[in-house]
Design a protein around this motif. Structure first.
Motif, mmCIF file in Angstrom:
data_model
loop_
_atom_site.group_PDB
_atom_site.id
_atom_site.type_symbol
_atom_site.label_atom_id
_atom_site.label_comp_id
_atom_site.label_asym_id
_atom_site.label_seq_id
_atom_site.Cartn_x
_atom_site.Cartn_y
_atom_site.Cartn_z
ATOM 1 N N THR A 475 0.850 -1.185 0.000
ATOM 2 C CA THR A 475 0.000 0.000 0.000
ATOM 3 C C THR A 475 0.886 1.235 0.000
ATOM 4 O OG1 THR A 475 -0.108 0.043 2.424
ATOM 5 C CG2 THR A 475 -1.813 -1.210 1.251
ATOM 6 N N LEU A 476 0.266 2.393 -0.097
ATOM 7 C CA LEU A 476 1.014 3.651 -0.050
ATOM 8 C C LEU A 476 0.155 4.684 0.666
ATOM 9 C CD1 LEU A 476 3.799 4.659 -1.130
ATOM 10 C CD2 LEU A 476 2.517 5.882 -2.878
ATOM 11 N N GLN A 477 0.728 5.263 1.718
ATOM 12 C CA GLN A 477 0.018 6.266 2.498
ATOM 13 C C GLN A 477 1.004 7.348 2.915
ATOM 14 O OE1 GLN A 477 -1.683 4.829 6.147
ATOM 15 N NE2 GLN A 477 -2.883 6.672 6.500
ATOM 16 N N MET A 478 0.602 8.589 2.735
ATOM 17 C CA MET A 478 1.505 9.700 3.083
ATOM 18 C C MET A 478 1.661 9.804 4.590
ATOM 19 S SD MET A 478 2.606 13.311 2.357
ATOM 20 C CE MET A 478 1.281 14.390 2.325
ATOM 21 N N LEU A 479 2.914 9.877 5.025
ATOM 22 C CA LEU A 479 3.217 9.989 6.445
ATOM 23 C C LEU A 479 3.524 11.422 6.848
ATOM 24 C CD1 LEU A 479 5.603 6.919 6.881
ATOM 25 C CD2 LEU A 479 3.253 7.095 7.679
ATOM 26 N N TYR A 480 4.388 12.062 6.087
ATOM 27 C CA TYR A 480 4.954 13.328 6.543
ATOM 28 C C TYR A 480 5.446 14.113 5.342
ATOM 29 C CZ TYR A 480 8.336 16.453 8.840
ATOM 30 O OH TYR A 480 9.048 17.548 9.263
ATOM 31 N N LYS A 481 5.246 15.428 5.392
ATOM 32 C CA LYS A 481 5.698 16.294 4.316
ATOM 33 C C LYS A 481 6.479 17.460 4.903
ATOM 34 C CE LYS A 481 3.976 19.254 0.560
ATOM 35 N NZ LYS A 481 2.776 19.766 -0.132
ATOM 36 N N MET A 482 7.582 17.803 4.259
ATOM 37 C CA MET A 482 8.405 18.924 4.696
ATOM 38 C C MET A 482 8.790 19.770 3.477
ATOM 39 S SD MET A 482 11.879 16.750 5.460
ATOM 40 C CE MET A 482 12.994 18.125 5.501
ATOM 41 N N LYS A 483 9.082 21.047 3.730
ATOM 42 C CA LYS A 483 9.446 21.971 2.668
ATOM 43 C C LYS A 483 10.853 22.506 2.921
ATOM 44 C CE LYS A 483 4.736 23.436 1.588
ATOM 45 N NZ LYS A 483 3.805 24.585 1.471
ATOM 46 N N THR A 484 11.754 22.204 2.014
ATOM 47 C CA THR A 484 13.137 22.661 2.170
ATOM 48 C C THR A 484 13.271 24.149 1.870
ATOM 49 O OG1 THR A 484 13.658 22.083 -0.119
ATOM 50 C CG2 THR A 484 13.999 20.386 1.538
ATOM 51 N N SER A 485 12.324 24.723 1.145
ATOM 52 C CA SER A 485 12.434 26.138 0.780
ATOM 53 C C SER A 485 12.311 27.058 1.984
ATOM 54 C CB SER A 485 11.354 26.499 -0.247
ATOM 55 O OG SER A 485 10.066 26.236 0.280
ATOM 56 N N LYS A 486 11.782 26.552 3.103
ATOM 57 C CA LYS A 486 11.619 27.397 4.288
ATOM 58 C C LYS A 486 12.959 27.783 4.907
ATOM 59 C CE LYS A 486 6.991 25.876 5.601
ATOM 60 N NZ LYS A 486 6.144 25.303 6.675
ATOM 61 N N VAL A 487 14.012 27.109 4.528
ATOM 62 C CA VAL A 487 15.339 27.434 5.049
ATOM 63 C C VAL A 487 15.852 28.751 4.460
ATOM 64 C CG1 VAL A 487 17.738 26.629 5.114
ATOM 65 C CG2 VAL A 487 15.865 25.024 5.507
ATOM 66 N N PHE A 488 15.399 29.099 3.267
ATOM 67 C CA PHE A 488 15.959 30.229 2.535
ATOM 68 C C PHE A 488 15.015 31.429 2.562
ATOM 69 C CE2 PHE A 488 17.556 26.324 0.592
ATOM 70 C CZ PHE A 488 18.926 26.526 0.694
ATOM 71 N N GLU A 489 15.616 32.575 2.360
ATOM 72 C CA GLU A 489 14.827 33.797 2.212
ATOM 73 C C GLU A 489 14.170 33.794 0.833
ATOM 74 O OE1 GLU A 489 14.321 35.955 4.456
ATOM 75 O OE2 GLU A 489 16.017 35.993 5.862
ATOM 76 N N LYS A 490 12.972 34.357 0.787
ATOM 77 C CA LYS A 490 12.328 34.504 -0.512
ATOM 78 C C LYS A 490 13.015 35.621 -1.278
ATOM 79 C CE LYS A 490 7.740 32.857 0.854
ATOM 80 N NZ LYS A 490 6.310 33.206 0.954
ATOM 81 N N PRO A 491 13.347 35.388 -2.544
ATOM 82 C CA PRO A 491 14.003 36.454 -3.321
ATOM 83 C C PRO A 491 13.076 37.649 -3.492
ATOM 84 C CG PRO A 491 13.392 34.621 -4.734
ATOM 85 C CD PRO A 491 13.154 34.162 -3.336
ATOM 86 N N LYS A 492 13.563 38.809 -3.163
ATOM 87 C CA LYS A 492 12.763 40.015 -3.272
ATOM 88 C C LYS A 492 12.788 40.520 -4.714
ATOM 89 C CE LYS A 492 13.800 41.316 1.503
ATOM 90 N NZ LYS A 492 14.402 42.338 2.396
ATOM 91 N N PRO A 493 11.670 41.087 -5.145
ATOM 92 C CA PRO A 493 11.642 41.591 -6.534
ATOM 93 C C PRO A 493 12.693 42.657 -6.800
ATOM 94 C CG PRO A 493 9.435 41.498 -5.588
ATOM 95 C CD PRO A 493 10.376 41.211 -4.467
ATOM 96 N N GLY A 494 13.046 43.453 -5.783
ATOM 97 C CA GLY A 494 14.024 44.507 -5.991
ATOM 98 C C GLY A 494 15.458 44.046 -5.901
ATOM 99 N N ASP A 495 15.653 42.775 -5.534
ATOM 100 C CA ASP A 495 17.007 42.259 -5.387
ATOM 101 C C ASP A 495 17.650 42.138 -6.765
ATOM 102 O OD1 ASP A 495 19.333 41.111 -4.645
ATOM 103 O OD2 ASP A 495 18.463 39.378 -3.627
ATOM 104 N N ALA A 496 18.829 42.713 -6.889
ATOM 105 C CA ALA A 496 19.485 42.737 -8.205
ATOM 106 C C ALA A 496 19.848 41.348 -8.679
ATOM 107 C CB ALA A 496 20.728 43.624 -8.140
ATOM 108 N N ARG A 497 20.173 40.477 -7.745
ATOM 109 C CA ARG A 497 20.629 39.147 -8.188
ATOM 110 C C ARG A 497 19.473 38.165 -8.306
ATOM 111 N NH1 ARG A 497 23.385 35.686 -3.327
ATOM 112 N NH2 ARG A 497 21.619 35.675 -1.918
#
Length: 1194
Positions: A475-497
């Protein structure tokens, strides 16, 4: 069983050593005779034989890819979904999940259950009807009927009928006997169905249904707008309706006096059989009146269902019909209940929907309770019994593809406590608002088999999310979900890079490494970073530590013509400096032009204290840096060891080792520097002309002869050999300043400029549709390699007997013993000089780093794309306090072993042939309160190679597998005991040493689709199955083996296919699968009453056999359709044999029920006899009393 002996005496570095197929015994760094004790003989009893292996599919998880059709059995309560590739998924209760495939691969147009009969009819795009037997755990085709002259457009099977109505594109209606699957001679021709005065063809048949009022009347709907009710007995039309708008679907009222049609102009028409000249009602549910008085133009209503209810107004449910002017509106399902109109917006286009009702009879009040909606990428069920129409919580793993899958990992026989704790953490984050009722698709039966153990599947996704799945007991059943993107800052639109460094999927997961015992988890991202997670049952406030590693060639480090390539390409700055944030400043001579990026990572880690929930909590982030305008290369290999507290990773430039306990960088070195004095190659110098050529891009796939030659020199060696997924980006593997490209006659090479991002949109493993054709020609190899390297974004080379161009020359001994021929073609020599040797696999473990070692020590095994296995011994403090304070010392001065092709896997056996596990740290929660009197210490578990082999002496066996061959070495002497050339015409994509039947073997998956197993340590071939004729990149990136003889891969962008190569599991598979059919008594029809039956027509007196049988209707034309009997293959015979057990059980149940009914009948008979005797007695008494009386005395 076979016994192997090997007598090893006085092995030194100068001895040839190897006994298998001319493979050398590579010397140690010191070049001195071994001082350690060597076993005089190795006596290993191998128990695995070919009979232990058989390859078969077990179960498929996920959402059916590209669904096309839907069906539901209201009595058995099972659901069937057809797909464009000819697949059928049948779903029921927990554990009831079956996948079958049409051999033709034609798309499934329509599905029809034989309600409560355990059978299914499928109509496919190749105009073939198939009858599937569902009374067995693996459905099989019983009959097929191939139409030769007409295209099938619609099918209808009345409840409890054995005659199937088949409508065609020409407008004809044929009738098929379900039992024999033979056409009846009874045909309703289109020109007989319509009036003779009609001048145009009515179009294909889009609807067929029998009247609820009279089964002898068949309603035929033509696409052009014509509707005919055909009297099957009289063979003529009762009435004909000609409507201006095209018809998409028709639905009856249960009384059989009215029906509703949906049309292409977004309207619904209601027709009454008393007056068919015009509809009694025309509605545009979503069409508003405009200012000029005209109706808005609306999209077609593709399907409508008209269902009645005793307690409320009828339900009218339809899909489509929205106005055209509302651009961007999502697909909708509309529910009209009385005067209330509810519009449900869907995330994906609607493929099909079906209303679930309490009764299977079409002439009874329907009582709808749910509607199943099949979307392009999801399956939802709406609860109709509640006014807000909530959806049911889907128990099936239909969201595997919620974000495209980019990598997979499979772990069998996990610690038993890991699944409950992951489930408890994941349950806290489940969505709410679902219907409180049970999932309505609950048919079939399934029991937990005896051959079950904890299994976990991990999937990495393009959005940076990680999902843990419980895969126990198929069978297959979801146990746990995690997001690795939470470690990083969201890129700001005004950020040059931001626009330069971050594109659509900067957090895509490239590979994962998990230690279930210590619960340490590592994630490699496409943006050249590694995140290390620890597991905790408590939330915490944490500061994420960031380390930055400069693992890339400096532009000034490109070797000049006068230099030798043995000079180091890397310095080792700060290799032993315990700094929490390791920054590598640019050297004074490497000033970059203004605006060129240098010493910056691709993403910015959050530098503040963050609140993290229970579960996996990030502890350390390691990022590779831009160097002189060049982006960091993607990470190609990773290994983590919790007992050592180390994580090692490499790319096409070199190797880095990080101490995650002290948060320091221990080693940052180019692959060339790792050799030291033990370099097995003679590196050639470069010429000035070659230095001027552009060599830092991927060759374009053109007809340029030099480009083709250069592609031929490439070996398909990148991170794909480890079975991990990376983004197919065109990143350079050699650093340097941009050079002027050659003229038209030179190689056509492209290079990314300094401003371009280090990655494109992450292409998931799911969307890789590039085939890898198996070809024995050099051109075939070149094209396949070119595709592989374009997808992996790295340029690397390995020794290959078929592609004999490389910049490295073998030493005289290696050249003689391996008999490789290396051409010096001028057309490829320019690129040869600038190749980099990539790190393709890493493995920590207790081993012997040098021949002179008397005892095993912590070592790091490093495999490269040139077929070199390096041993790096380490010195790690054993005391807890010393480990946290003193530095770990690493010296790349161990042994060097050689193989053909890129190294893909290391594994270790003791001298009894048992697998040696890597040492690990026992898990302890990092956030629990510490006792000051009893400070916590790390509890380590070691598996020493010599722990249980005193009789054999010291030493162990090292199994090394490359993309071409496998070798078994004896340690510490480093002598080759066995060698096996796995493939000559292809290359190994994935290899693992796995446990099967209480033993171990080497399992390999090749690019040509072959799955192979080899015995250990003798490397005898045990199984070689051509499982997949062609392998695309999706399968190549996601295929992975695990213990217990199991494996998995992404069979489609939305589905995970699990297979087994164990004979034992194949034998037990029938027991593990669920039963699709369970004996259920068909519900009785409601008593219609005398008056209703008298005035409602003679519906129950209709005998189809009398009309459609051969005696009355004759035989159909043989050229019209061809009958094909079902395939009676070996698997079908096994299934049938297993079905006999179920049939016997059902027969036993039926006998019990029959006996019970006979007992009840006997009791009723006795009561009737007693009543008759009493009546007779009373009648006799009355007769005696009245026999002498006259009539006037009464």
């Amino acid at each position: 069983m076979k016994k192997f002996r090997k007598v090893l005496d006085g092995l030194t570095t100068s001895s040839p050593g190897g006994t298998g197929m001319g493979s050398p015994s590579c010397g140690s760094a010191a070049g001195t005779p071994t001082a350690a004790q060597t076993p005089k003989e190795i006596d290993i009893q191998e128990t695995l034989v070919s009979e232990n292996f058989q390859l078969c599919k077990t179960v498929r998880h996920g959402f059916p890819y590209q669904p096309t059709a839907l069906a539901f059995d209201p009595v058995q309560k099972i659901l069937a979904i057809g797909s464009r590739s000819g697949g059928i998924r049948i779903l029921g209760g927990p554990g009831v999940d079956c996948y079958s495939q049409h051999e033709s691969g034609a798309a499934v147009l329509q599905l029809q259950f034989l309600i409560n009969e355990g059978a299914l009819v499928t109509a496919c795009a190749d105009d073939t009807l198939h009858l599937w037997n569902l009374r067995q755990r693996r459905p099989a085709v019983l009959h097929s009927l191939k139409f030769n002259r007409e295209r099938i457009t619609f099918c209808h099977l009345p409840f409890q009928s054995k005659w199937l109505y088949v409508g065609t594109e020409r407008g004809n209606t044929h009738i098929v006997n379900i039992e024999s699957f033979i056409l009846s001679g009874y045909v309703i021709m289109w020109n007989k169905a319509i009036e003779l005065s009609t001048k145009t063809h009515p179009g294909p048949i889009v609807h067929l249904s029998d009247s609820p009022k009279d089964e002898g009347k068949l309603l035929i709907g033509f696409e052009g707008g014509t509707i005919v009710q055909w009297d099957l007995r009289a063979k003529k039309g009762d009435f004909r309706i000609y409507y201006d708008e095209a018809i998409h679907s028709v639905s009856w009222h249960h009384e059989g006096k009215q029906f509703m049609c949906s049309h292409s102009d977004g309207s619904l028409t209601l027709w009454n059989l008393r007056n068919t000249t015009k509809p009694i009602q025309v509605t545009f549910p979503h069409g508003k009146i405009q200012k000029d008085g005209r109706k808005e133009s609306c999209k077609p209503i593709l399907k409508v269902e008209y269902k009645t209810s005793r307690s409320s107004e009828p339900f009218v449910i339809f899909s489509g019909g929205l106005s055209y002017d509302k651009a961007g509106r999502r697909p909708t399902l509309t529910i009209m209940h009385g005067k209330a109109i509810t519009v449900l917006e869907m995330d994906y286009p609607i493929v099909e929907f079906m209303v679930l009702c309490e009764t299977p009879y079409n002439n009874e009040v329907q009582e709808p309770y749910a509607v199943v909606v099949l979307l392009e990428k999801d399956l939802i069920v709406v609860d109709l019994t509640q006014s807000n129409f909530p959806v049911f919580e889907n128990p099936y793993p239909m969201d595997v593809h919620e974000s495209p899958v980019t990598c997979t990992a499979y772990f069998a026989d996990c610690p038993p406590d890991i699944i409950p704790i992951l489930y408890s953490i994941g349950a806290k984050h489940k969505k709410t608002g679902y219907s409180q009722k049970e999932w309505p698709v609950s048919g079939g039966t399934w029991t937990l088999g005896s051959h079950t153990y904890p299994e976990i599947i991990i999937t990495g996704h393009a959005d940076g999310s990680i999902k843990f799945w419980d895969a126990s007991a198929i069978t297959l059943q979801m146990l746990y979900k995690m997001k690795t993107s939470k470690v990083f800052e969201k890129p700001k639109p005004g950020d040059a890079r931001a626009p330069e460094l971050v594109e659509e999927d900067p957090f895509a997961v490239q590979m994962v490494s998990w230690c279930p015992q210590s619960r340490i988890f590592c994630v490699v991202g496409i943006s050249a970073y590694i995140i290390l997670y620890r597991f905790s049952k408590y939330d915490a406030n944490t500061q994420i530590v960031s380390l930055e590693v400069r693992l890339q060639c400096e532009s000034e480090d490109v070797i000049s013509p006068s230099e030798n390539e043995n000079n180091p390409c890397f310095s080792e700055p700060g290799s032993h400096s315990p700094q929490p944030h390791q920054q590598h400043p640019a050297s004074p001579g490497s000033r970059t032009p203004e605006g060129v990026k240098d010493s910056i990572p691709c993403l910015k880690v959050k530098d503040r204290v963050v609140r993290v929930p229970p579960g996996y909590q990030s502890e350390l982030v390691i990022q590779l840096l831009w160097v002189d305008g060049e982006p960091p290369q993607q990470i190609t290999s990773l290994d983590i060891n919790s007992a050592y507290g180390l994580v090692a990773f490499g790319n096409c430039y070199g190797l880095a080792v990080v101490d995650y306990l002290q948060k320091t960088i221990l080693l940052c070195m180019s692959t060339l520097d790792l050799y030291g004095a033990t370099d097995p190659y003679q590196r050639l110098t470069r010429s000035p002309r070659r230095n001027r050529q552009s060599t830092s891009g991927l060759t374009e796939l053109t007809d340029n002869q030099q480009s083709i030659d250069m592609e031929r020199s490439k070996s398909p060696t990148s991170d794909h050999v480890n079975g991990h997924c990376t983004s197919p980006t065109s990143q350079p593997c050699s650093a340097g300043k941009p050079r002027i490209p050659m003229g038209p006659e030179g190689p056509r090479l492209t290079r990314r400029g300094p401003g371009r991002p280090p990655f494109r949109k992450a292409q998931s493993a799911a969307c890789m549709e590039i085939s890898l054709p198996v070809s024995h020609t050099e051109v075939g190899h070149a094209s396949r390699r070119a595709m592989l390297q374009q997808l992996h974004g790295v340029t690397m080379y390995s020794h290959d007997e078929h592609h004999t161009t490389t910049s490295y020359c073998w030493s005289e001994r290696e050249s003689r013993e391996n008999s490789f021929s290396r051409s010096r073609s001028s057309s490829v020599s320019s690129i040869d000089r600038d190749t980099k040797e990539a790190i393709t696999t890493l493995q920590f473990g207790e081993s012997y780093g040098r021949k002179s070692d008397a005892h095993p020590t912590p070592c790091l095994w490093v495999g490269t794309s040139l077929g070199v296995a390096l041993l790096i011994p380490m010195s790690i403090p054993t005391d807890h306090e010393e480990r946290m304070e003193e530095a770990v010392t690493i010296g790349p001065s161990g042994g060097v072993l050689m193989l053909k092709g890129s190294v893909t896997r290391f594994s270790f056996l003791d001298c009894m042939g048992a697998l040696i596990q890597s040492p690990y740290e026992v898990w302890r929660d990092p956030n629990t309160a510490e006792d000051p009197d009893r400070p916590r210490k790390r509890k380590l578990v070691h598996f020493s190679p010599s722990s249980s082999q005193d009789a054999c002496g010291e030493g162990h066996l090292a199994v090394v597998c490359s993309e071409r061959q496998a070798k078994v070495f004896l340690m510490p002497s480093q002598s080759c005991l066995f060698v096996h050339n796995i493939t000559e015409s292809s290359f190994v994509l994935r290899a693992d040493v796995v446990s099967v039947c209480n033993s171990v073997c080497l399992a390999c998956f090749c690019a040509n689709g072959h799955v192979m197993t080899l015995s250990l340590p003798s490397l005898r071939p045990l199984m070689d199955v051509n499982y997949l004729p062609l392998t695309d990149m999706r399968i190549a990136r996601t295929f992975c083996f695990t213990n217990g003889g199991q494996a998995l891969y992404l069979s489609s962008p939305t589905e995970i296919q699990r297979i087994t190569y164990s004979q034992e599991m194949c034998d037990n598979l029938q027991e593990m699968l669920g039963e699709l059919f369970t004996p259920i008594e068909t519900p009785e029809a409601q008593n219609r009453g005398f008056l209703k039956g008298f005035f409602g027509g003679n519906a129950h007196n209709f005998d189809r056999e009398e009309l459609f049988g051969e005696a009355a209707a004759g035989k159909a034309s043989r050229s019209l359709a061809q009958h094909i009997p079902g395939q009676a293959g070996l698997e079908g015979m096994k299934v049938a044999a297993s079905g006999v057990v179920g049939d016997l059980a059902r027969a036993r149940v039926a006998l019990d029920e029959r006996g019970q009914r006979l007992g009840e009948l006997e009791e009723r008979t006795a009561l009737m006899m007693t009543s008759a005797e009493t009546f007779s007695k009373h009648a006799h008494e009355v007769m005696l009393k009245c026999k002498d009386k006259k009539w006037y005395q009464f």
